[in-house]
Enzyme design. Structure first.
Site, PDB file in Angstrom:
ATOM      1  N   HIS A 288       0.161   4.268 -16.356  1.00  0.00           N
ATOM      2  CA  HIS A 288      -1.285   3.977 -16.284  1.00  0.00           C
ATOM      3  C   HIS A 288      -1.875   3.605 -17.638  1.00  0.00           C
ATOM      4  CE1 HIS A 288      -1.906   8.178 -17.542  1.00  0.00           C
ATOM      5  NE2 HIS A 288      -3.149   7.854 -17.810  1.00  0.00           N
TER       6      HIS A 288
ATOM      7  N   LYS B 147      -5.109   0.489 -19.146  1.00  0.00           N
ATOM      8  CA  LYS B 147      -6.324   0.769 -19.933  1.00  0.00           C
ATOM      9  C   LYS B 147      -6.742  -0.494 -20.691  1.00  0.00           C
ATOM     10  CE  LYS B 147      -5.203   5.669 -20.612  1.00  0.00           C
ATOM     11  NZ  LYS B 147      -6.285   6.539 -20.193  1.00  0.00           N
TER      12      LYS B 147
ATOM     13  N   LYS C 164      -0.361  19.057 -25.941  1.00  0.00           N
ATOM     14  CA  LYS C 164      -1.427  19.707 -25.170  1.00  0.00           C
ATOM     15  C   LYS C 164      -2.059  20.764 -26.062  1.00  0.00           C
ATOM     16  CE  LYS C 164       0.044  17.831 -21.205  1.00  0.00           C
ATOM     17  NZ  LYS C 164      -0.700  16.789 -20.506  1.00  0.00           N
TER      18      LYS C 164
ATOM     19  N   LYS D 246       5.710   7.816 -12.355  1.00  0.00           N
ATOM     20  CA  LYS D 246       6.673   8.532 -13.179  1.00  0.00           C
ATOM     21  C   LYS D 246       6.735   9.999 -12.743  1.00  0.00           C
ATOM     22  CE  LYS D 246       3.591   9.762 -16.875  1.00  0.00           C
ATOM     23  NZ  LYS D 246       3.673  11.195 -16.760  1.00  0.00           N
TER      24      LYS D 246
ATOM     25  N   GLU E 286      -4.115  15.872 -26.503  1.00  0.00           N
ATOM     26  CA  GLU E 286      -4.975  16.379 -25.433  1.00  0.00           C
ATOM     27  C   GLU E 286      -5.412  17.792 -25.784  1.00  0.00           C
ATOM     28  OE1 GLU E 286      -3.848  14.803 -21.275  1.00  0.00           O
ATOM     29  OE2 GLU E 286      -1.968  15.336 -22.235  1.00  0.00           O
TER      30      GLU E 286
ATOM     31  N   ARG F 126       1.918  15.922   5.496  1.00  0.00           N
ATOM     32  CA  ARG F 126       2.166  16.959   6.501  1.00  0.00           C
ATOM     33  C   ARG F 126       0.896  17.788   6.704  1.00  0.00           C
ATOM     34  NH1 ARG F 126       7.684  19.934   5.499  1.00  0.00           N
ATOM     35  NH2 ARG F 126       6.397  21.091   4.063  1.00  0.00           N
TER      36      ARG F 126
ATOM     37  N   HIS G 154       4.349   6.274 -21.866  1.00  0.00           N
ATOM     38  CA  HIS G 154       3.125   5.757 -22.490  1.00  0.00           C
ATOM     39  C   HIS G 154       3.330   5.371 -23.962  1.00  0.00           C
ATOM     40  CE1 HIS G 154       1.516   7.324 -18.869  1.00  0.00           C
ATOM     41  NE2 HIS G 154       1.198   8.535 -19.294  1.00  0.00           N
TER      42      HIS G 154
HETATM   43  C1  BG6 Z   1      -0.109  11.560 -17.623  1.00  0.00           C
HETATM   44  C2  BG6 Z   1       0.616  12.805 -18.034  1.00  0.00           C
HETATM   45  O1  BG6 Z   1       0.780  10.487 -17.504  1.00  0.00           O
HETATM   46  O2  BG6 Z   1      -1.108  11.247 -18.571  1.00  0.00           O
HETATM   47  C3  BG6 Z   1      -0.338  13.947 -18.232  1.00  0.00           C
HETATM   48  O3  BG6 Z   1       1.563  13.161 -17.035  1.00  0.00           O
HETATM   49  C4  BG6 Z   1      -1.467  13.555 -19.145  1.00  0.00           C
HETATM   50  O4  BG6 Z   1       0.346  15.093 -18.739  1.00  0.00           O
HETATM   51  C5  BG6 Z   1      -2.094  12.245 -18.688  1.00  0.00           C
HETATM   52  O5  BG6 Z   1      -2.421  14.594 -19.132  1.00  0.00           O
HETATM   53  C6  BG6 Z   1      -3.138  11.774 -19.668  1.00  0.00           C
HETATM   54  O6  BG6 Z   1      -3.754  10.615 -19.210  1.00  0.00           O
HETATM   55  P1  BG6 Z   1      -5.094  10.100 -19.882  1.00  0.00           P
HETATM   56  O7  BG6 Z   1      -5.334   8.780 -19.225  1.00  0.00           O
HETATM   57  O8  BG6 Z   1      -6.141  11.131 -19.585  1.00  0.00           O
HETATM   58  O9  BG6 Z   1      -4.819   9.988 -21.340  1.00  0.00           O
END
Ligand code: BG6
Length: 518
Positions: free
Chosen positions: A210, A214, A370, A180, A248, A73, A272
């Site tokens: 994702h 990797k 986190k 997701k 993270e 939009r 994941h």
């Molecule tokens: C995502 C999560 O799927 O993966 C995020 O929603 C997370 O919260 C991210 O930060 C981390 O991805 P990567 O590839 O940086 O480990």
């Protein structure tokens, strides 16, 4: 309506390059196709999708006829959108930016302005795609990437159904790519899957996890099944427990809209980390065909149980203020968009067992968080102690347990930890590491996960995409934990920059184990 029987001609012809000796060394290049991105103004599109498309083009893996269509939009024309894409590509591409590659890609960029409810905008999208088929030769092959909030799925899917844009004709294909969260519990995931499968055949649904894109995650299969060395050790005979960590250091500033009410377990463990567990615990697949891989992953997820009592075998926390290196950082409740009484967990740990002959009695500990000590994702197989040590206690006082650590990121590689004699006159034994590092062993850099996954969507290669059964089994594992946490009330607070709440340490120390400090 289920997806069965809706398989298109193009999908039936799919052959697995890993199994075909003739094209093993040929690059896998996508055929004529158009990729439509819904939610093209979002962060994911800018940081990951647009750069990945450019990187694929730069590597010669997209056909000259490839087209990218943005839908959002915004009052933009094709040229405005192309400028936005260029900016995102220049800022985030992995490979060198080259004008001639960009120029070719830009010729196939289109933009359609409108809201998801707007029938006229979908008619325009259809006209745009038909024109691209005719002018650029995209041949009716269209992939729709839903990079949108889950609440917008029903309307977009029903627009695609209503207009017939989901239906392939002749040899062409239509695919949908879903990001997701795939629901927020088992019930909503079943509903979502039913909705998606009422529009697209399951073979045409590509759910993005994702992590599966990797290189280091795909290397789990190479490590396990291309070598003789590891398999004899890969079971309860030698493995004491497995730790899967995705830590993270970043906080959640700016992500409240998505994350508040979702939390770490739904965000990361459901997808994941359970996928990593499946790859580590599965048996050797008959082949690397998508079906054979799915069968083995589904077997693992069907055999995975929570360790009871769940309250003692799980932990969750929420980051409070603290220090990230030399930076003072605020706690979650002070981040923009989070309520002062938010109960969203930013750290989650669970203990699972895989009820099979190979793994009976071996706990699998999964944790994510986190604002932890540092960014690291790793899978550690921690081995049992030697049954007998012919040394004085003092000689082995600093000897830990052997471990095989798959370093998913950031320092990609594999580490083997074992005891070695300390140089000197006494027989003192201490842990040492033997390392394999991607950066040192190979000269080519790894493609980004989204490069691999987008290419696979265009090729119709489904191996790296979880099917709905995997998604539903994962929720079946997580739902009882989430229910227990809801009963318990608020998560514990942990200081930013540490490794999570004390309850996470207690969860392991009850069995005499400790988390690794990667
Ligand atoms: C995502 C999560 O799927 O993966 C995020 O929603 C997370 O919260 C991210 O930060 C981390 O991805 P990567 O590839 O940086 O480990």
């Amino acid at each position: 309506m289920t997806g069965a029987g809706k398989r298109s001609g193009a999908e039936q012809k799919w052959t697995n390059p890993l199994r075909d000796p003739h094209d093993r060394r040929l690059p896998r290049i996508a055929g004529p196709s158009a990729l439509v991105i819904f939610g093209v103004t979002g962060d994911l599109a800018r940081r990951k999708l647009m750069p990945a498309i450019y990187d694929l083009a730069n590597r010669g893996l997209l056909p000259p006829s490839f087209a990218l269509v943005g839908f959002a939009r915004r009052d933009w024309g094709d040229a405005d959108f192309a400028d936005i894409v260029r900016e995102a590509v220049e800022a985030n591409c992995r490979t060198e930016f080259r004008e001639e590659v960009w120029g070719r890609l830009a010729e196939g960029i289109r933009f359609v302005a409108g809201s998801f409810e707007d029938d006229a905008a979908f008619a325009e999208l259809q006209d745009t795609l038909t024109a691209l088929d005719r002018e650029r030769g995209t041949d009716g092959n269209h992939a729709y990437y839903l990079s949108i909030p889950p609440k917008a799925f029903p309307v977009v899917l029903s627009q695609l159904r209503r207009t017939g844009m989901a239906d392939p004709s002749g040899e062409s294909w239509r695919r949908v790519v879903i990001e997701k969260p795939f629901g927020h519990d088992l019930e909503s995931a079943v509903e979502l899957n039913a909705l998606v499968n009422s529009v697209f055949a399951e073979e045409s649904v590509f759910r993005i996890d994702h992590y599966l894109g990797k290189e280091t995650v795909q290397n789990i299969l190479a490590l396990r099944f291309a070598n003789q060395l590891f398999d004899p050790l890969w079971s309860s005979h030698y493995v004491d427990h497995v730790q899967i960590t995705m830590a993270e250091d970043i906080g959640l500033g700016g992500r409240a809209g998505y994350y508040d009410g979702i939390g770490a377990a739904r965000d990361v463990i459901q997808n994941h980390l359970l996928q990593l567990l499946a790859l580590v615990a599965m048996e050797e697949p008959v082949s690397f065909s998508p079906r054979h891989l799915q069968i083995e992953k589904i077997k693992v997820l069907s055999s995975t149980r929570n360790i009871h009592p769940i309250a003692e075998n799980s932990a969750r926390g929420q980051y409070g203020p603290g220090w990230q290196g030399s930076d003072k950082v605020i706690g979650l409740k002070d981040e923009e968009g989070f309520a002062a009484d938010s109960t969203t967990e930013t750290f989650a740990a669970i203990a699972l067992e895989v009820d099979t002959r190979r793994w009976a009695g071996v706990p699998f500990y999964l944790r994510t968080g986190k604002r932890l000590g540092r960014r690291v994702t790793e899978i550690a197989l921690v081995f049992k102690r030697a049954p007998h040590l012919p040394f004085d206690d003092t000689m082995t006082a600093e000897l830990g347990q052997n471990a095989l650590v798959i370093r998913v990121q950031p320092d990609e590689g594999v580490t083997l930890r074992f005891g070695s004699k300390v140089p000197g006159n006494s027989m003192e034994v201490r842990d040492v590491n033997m390392d394999f590092s991607y950066g040192e062993a190979f000269t080519v850099s790894s493609p980004e996960a989204y490069e691999r996954l987008l290419l696979d969507v265009l090729l119709g290669e489904p191996s790296l995409f979880p099917v709905n059964e995997e998604v539903e089994l994962s929720w079946q594992i997580l739902d009882p934990v989430l229910a227990e946490w809801t009963r318990e009330g608020n998560p514990d607070e942990y200081e930013s920059g540490t490794w999570g709440p004390a309850s996470a340490d207690e969860m392991l120390s009850r069995t005499g184990r400790t988390w690794r400090r990667p």
